[in-house]
Enzyme design. Structure first.
Site, mmCIF file in Angstrom:
data_model
loop_
_atom_site.group_PDB
_atom_site.id
_atom_site.type_symbol
_atom_site.label_atom_id
_atom_site.label_comp_id
_atom_site.label_asym_id
_atom_site.label_seq_id
_atom_site.Cartn_x
_atom_site.Cartn_y
_atom_site.Cartn_z
ATOM 1 N N TYR A 91 -13.951 6.268 8.423
ATOM 2 C CA TYR A 91 -13.485 7.328 9.931
ATOM 3 C C TYR A 91 -13.611 8.887 9.437
ATOM 4 C CZ TYR A 91 -9.989 8.458 12.789
ATOM 5 O OH TYR A 91 -9.109 9.106 13.654
ATOM 6 N N SER A 186 -12.689 2.821 2.697
ATOM 7 C CA SER A 186 -11.986 3.226 4.169
ATOM 8 C C SER A 186 -12.100 2.472 5.115
ATOM 9 C CB SER A 186 -11.964 4.784 3.468
ATOM 10 O OG SER A 186 -10.495 5.120 4.648
ATOM 11 N N ASP A 272 -3.573 6.437 -4.578
ATOM 12 C CA ASP A 272 -4.719 6.536 -2.918
ATOM 13 C C ASP A 272 -3.401 6.331 -1.765
ATOM 14 O OD1 ASP A 272 -5.289 6.769 -0.692
ATOM 15 O OD2 ASP A 272 -6.596 4.571 -1.018
ATOM 16 N N HIS A 301 -7.925 8.440 -2.842
ATOM 17 C CA HIS A 301 -9.290 7.581 -1.643
ATOM 18 C C HIS A 301 -10.686 7.350 -1.676
ATOM 19 C CE1 HIS A 301 -8.668 6.123 1.689
ATOM 20 N NE2 HIS A 301 -10.084 6.603 2.278
#
Length: 321
Positions: A91, A186, A272, A301
């Site tokens: 992202y 992700s 995470d 993460h």
């Protein structure tokens, strides 16, 4: 500290998730429309100091025929047996510079990195605009752009781009006869799952800490970005909550995982707070194909980083042997 359920509960976590009645029809229509657009991928040799591979600046038609950029690497010494790796980006980032993406070609695999339309303002820069954005009011970010309808939703466009990236990779002469593998972390992990379902005939997928799985659960257990964009939007647009999650159900990668049958290697970090472990396990436990998951107990993460790259290389070699 643990950010979610204990590991033994995560392994049994198979939640019911909303699934639209027209899910399969919707995505078949989206892909048919994209593939009916004229034109194909264009590969232009890039001027770069990379010496172990030929690097190509790629432009291919994505959603609505929009031009999507990427890099394509053809290593001078190919792995045997080989595969083409199609990678999607997390992202806020974009394709950046070829030097940002050397791992797979260093290991001998032709490698396509897909740029992310409209993104590229948080870390790696990007070169692909999003002309399909209808400009409707949204929370800052990308998660609520066009969310009033799945046909206008940002991630509908991005999922179609992801499937078309597989088509583009297959079109290069270096990919002739080679299987395709999808991967990413992700947001890129969510796209890897979606492409494994939508693109068809994908040999394997390797999603790391995937985003866009079970978003209804995510907003209940994290207030981190990007999921907090949904919370903020619903806090303002109180009358649109049902529609928000109805639209999200089309891109919920749990629903795509139910339909993906390629062997898969997932990863999860138990601390995470960006993609909570229960959301990752929701996708993993629903995944229809053969699967394994690497669990990083004390990581967030970032997941397993280089250790997990080595696990992916070993997994891929096993799938190709």
């Amino acid at each position: 500290m643990l950010a979610d359920l204990p590991l033994d509960e995560l392994r049994r976590y198979v939640p019911d998730v909303a699934e639209p009645a027209d899910f399969d029809e919707f995505w078949a229509g989206q892909l048919d429309a994209a593939r009916a657009q004229p034109g194909g991928p264009v590969f232009t040799r890039a001027d770069t100091a990379v010496r172990h591979a030929d690097v190509f600046d790629v432009t291919f038609p994505g959603y609505g025929g929009d031009p999507i950029k990427g890099w394509f690497f053809v290593p001078h010494q190919a792995a045997a047996p080989g595969a083409v790796v199609v990678e999607y980006i997390g992202y806020g980032g974009g394709r950046g510079d070829p030097f940002d993406w050397l791992a797979w070609s260093c290991a001998g695999y032709p490698h396509l990195v897909m740029d992310t339309r409209g993104q590229g303002g948080r870390w790696n820069g990007a070169d692909t605009p999003d002309p399909g954005d209808n400009g409707a009011p949204a929370t800052p970010g990308f998660l609520t752009r066009g969310i009033a309808d799945p046909r206008t939703y940002y991630y509908t466009r991005l999922f179609v781009d992801a499937a078309r990236a597989v088509d583009a990779a297959r079109a290069h002469p270096a990919a002739r006869g080679l299987p395709v593998v999808t991967t990413g972390g992700s947001q890129g992990g969510g796209l890897a799952i979606a492409a494994a379902h939508l693109a068809g005939d994908v040999r394997a997928t390797m999603p790391e800490v995937p985003f866009l799985a079970h978003p209804r659960r995510a907003v209940e257990v994290t207030d981190s970005h990007p999921y907090v964009e949904l919370t903020e939007y619903c806090a303002v647009h109180r009358d649109r909550v049902a529609q928000v999650f109805a639209t999200m159900s089309y891109v919920d990668v749990v629903n795509h995982a139910k339909r993906a049958r390629s062997p898969a290697l997932f990863s999860v970090g138990l601390t995470d707070q960006i993609t909570p472990p229960s959301t990752v396990f929701a996708a993993y436990n629903h995944y229809a194909g053969d699967k394994d998951i690497a669990v990083y107990e004390f990581n967030g993460h970032e997941g397993g980083e280089t250790r997990h790259l080595l696990a992916k290389l070993a997994f891929l070699a096993g799938q190709l042997s």
